[in-house]
Design a protein around this motif. Structure first.
Motif, PDB file in Angstrom:
ATOM      1  N   SER A   1       0.828  -1.204   0.000  1.00 50.89           N
ATOM      2  CA  SER A   1       0.000   0.000   0.000  1.00 50.89           C
ATOM      3  C   SER A   1       0.866   1.261   0.000  1.00 50.89           C
ATOM      4  O   SER A   1       0.573   2.242  -0.686  1.00 50.89           O
ATOM      5  N   GLU A   2       1.970   1.205   0.747  1.00 49.58           N
ATOM      6  CA  GLU A   2       2.885   2.365   0.809  1.00 49.58           C
ATOM      7  C   GLU A   2       3.497   2.677  -0.550  1.00 49.58           C
ATOM      8  O   GLU A   2       3.908   3.801  -0.806  1.00 49.58           O
ATOM      9  N   LYS A   3       3.574   1.671  -1.412  1.00 51.06           N
ATOM     10  CA  LYS A   3       4.116   1.920  -2.757  1.00 51.06           C
ATOM     11  C   LYS A   3       3.101   2.647  -3.634  1.00 51.06           C
ATOM     12  O   LYS A   3       3.416   3.072  -4.735  1.00 51.06           O
ATOM     13  N   GLY A   4       1.849   2.714  -3.191  1.00 53.80           N
ATOM     14  CA  GLY A   4       0.821   3.454  -3.926  1.00 53.80           C
ATOM     15  C   GLY A   4      -0.038   2.603  -4.831  1.00 53.80           C
ATOM     16  O   GLY A   4      -0.977   3.104  -5.454  1.00 53.80           O
ATOM     17  N   VAL A   5       0.290   1.310  -4.935  1.00 49.01           N
ATOM     18  CA  VAL A   5      -0.520   0.459  -5.806  1.00 49.01           C
ATOM     19  C   VAL A   5      -1.853   0.136  -5.123  1.00 49.01           C
ATOM     20  O   VAL A   5      -1.995   0.265  -3.905  1.00 49.01           O
TER      21      VAL A   5
END
Ligand SMILES: NC(=O)c1ccc[n+]([C@@H]2O[C@H](COP(=O)([O-])OP(=O)(O)OC[C@H]3O[C@@H](n4cnc5c(N)ncnc54)[C@H](OP(=O)(O)O)[C@@H]3O)[C@@H](O)[C@H]2O)c1
Length: 315
Positions: free
Chosen positions: A47-51
């Motif tokens: 989630s932190e990667k933005g996906v």
């Protein structure tokens, strides 16, 4: 839209990192699948990667179909559940069972192109580690014929980082052996995970036509190194001699199962890898795809010596 099964693992993370560091695809165009639940460390890391993160498990094909619906491409990273292969799993019961479930769910979800991570052995292979891959590759070709879903088979190079596995299940931090027993040796085209990540990323964002129907190798073809070479590297890095002793497969199995207490299924499954090494299956010379892609980004493959030194961490 691109969906990735195995997005939280080593090769999935390296591929995502390459996509983002080179601005190849916006994060909201990617669905990262995980068998973990919301709130877990793996879910949060993705989630932190933005996906967009979605739950999908090989054990629940409906979850895969729901997770990847709306995507046109699927990057299917092979199942890590090697125990499914042990004791000569019959067709449909080894790790290919996970892959077949994902491929069937992808067809139901309307995926147009599946990119599958196989392994960089020449096939047909004498190893057991390639069996699930060979079965999955054949399945993908059947699905193309029966349902028209395109495939690209990516035979991922043997990780630089996996030298300890081949080198007698060696522990880089704590192993005190001065002689390492294996059931065979041969040259290996070791390839780093980060180099594979960049090459995967380029293939995934390329025009569909470019790699459609291909079976390609991603390997550092420049400077293959044997397990004896790894022993020499370790000897000089640790300033302490360590040698390789090649024995028969049965002696290898007995030593690792009885003397080192390792899992019988795993050792017997793995030991045939050395037959493949002896047969030259892991020396890849004919396919320069990885080097060509890296050169477009001003990179050369990372030598295995660098990875060995990093993992030994003598400082
Ligand atoms: N090329 C090589 O030298 C080399 C070396 C080692 C391994 N491999 C093989 O390459 C493949 C993946 O490699 P990796 O290095 O990225 O492995 P990894 O770091 O262990 O990642 C495995 C991935 O599988 C996912 N997974 C586990 N259980 C799952 C399930 N029930 N349903 C759906 N997904 C599941 C994990 O995601 P979640 O836990 O988030 O679900 C994780 O993202 C494996 O087949 C592995 O055996 C290749």
């Amino acid at each position: 839209m691109l969906a990735i099964i195995g997005a939280s693992g080593k090769i999935g993370s390296a591929t995502l990192d390459a996509i983002f560091s080179h601005g190849m695809l916006p994060a909201d165009q990617i669905i990262g699948c995980t068998s973990s639940e919301p709130g877990s460390p793996k879910w949060s890391k993705l989630s932190e990667k933005g996906v967009q993160v979605r739950h999908a498990s090989f054990d629940d094909p409906i979850s895969i179909k729901n997770a990847i619906s709306g995507c046109d491409k699927l990057f299917l990273i092979s199942s890590p559940r090697i125990f499914m292969d042990f004791f000569d799993a019959p067709q449909g019961h080894g790790r290919e069972k996970d892959h077949f479930a994902a491929i069937n769910a992808a067809c139901d979800a309307g995926i147009k192109h599946i990119y599958y991570t196989s392994l960089a052995f020449i096939s047909p292979s004498k190893s057991n580690v390639m069996t699930a891959h060979e079965r999955t590759e054949a399945y993908l070709k059947g699905v193309k014929r029966s349902k028209g879903v395109d495939y690209t088979i990516i035979r991922e190079g043997l990780y630089n980082e996996s030298w300890p596995l081949y080198f007698g299940h060696f522990n880089p931090k704590t192993d005190s052996r001065t002689e390492v027993i294996v059931a065979g040796d041969g040259a290996i085209s070791w390839t780093s995970i980060s180099d594979l990540g960049l090459a995967n990323a380029v293939i995934l964002v390329s025009d569909n036509e470019k790699y459609k129907g291909n079976t390609l190798y991603l390997s550092n073809t420049r400077d293959p190194k044997s397990l004896a070479d790894i022993a020499s590297m370790l000897s000089s890095t640790r300033k302490q001699p360590i040698s390789l002793k090649v024995v028969s497969r049965s002696e290898h199995e007995e030593y690792y199962i009885k003397e080192r207490g390792m899992n019988e299924g795993q050792i017997k499954w793995w030991a045939k890898t050395y037959d493949a090494l002896k047969g030259g299956e892991c020396r890849i010379e004919h396919d320069k795809t990885l080097e060509l892609i890296l050169s477009e980004y001003g990179r050369v493959p990372k030598p295995v010596q660098v990875t060995v030194d990093e993992m030994i961490d003598i400082n």
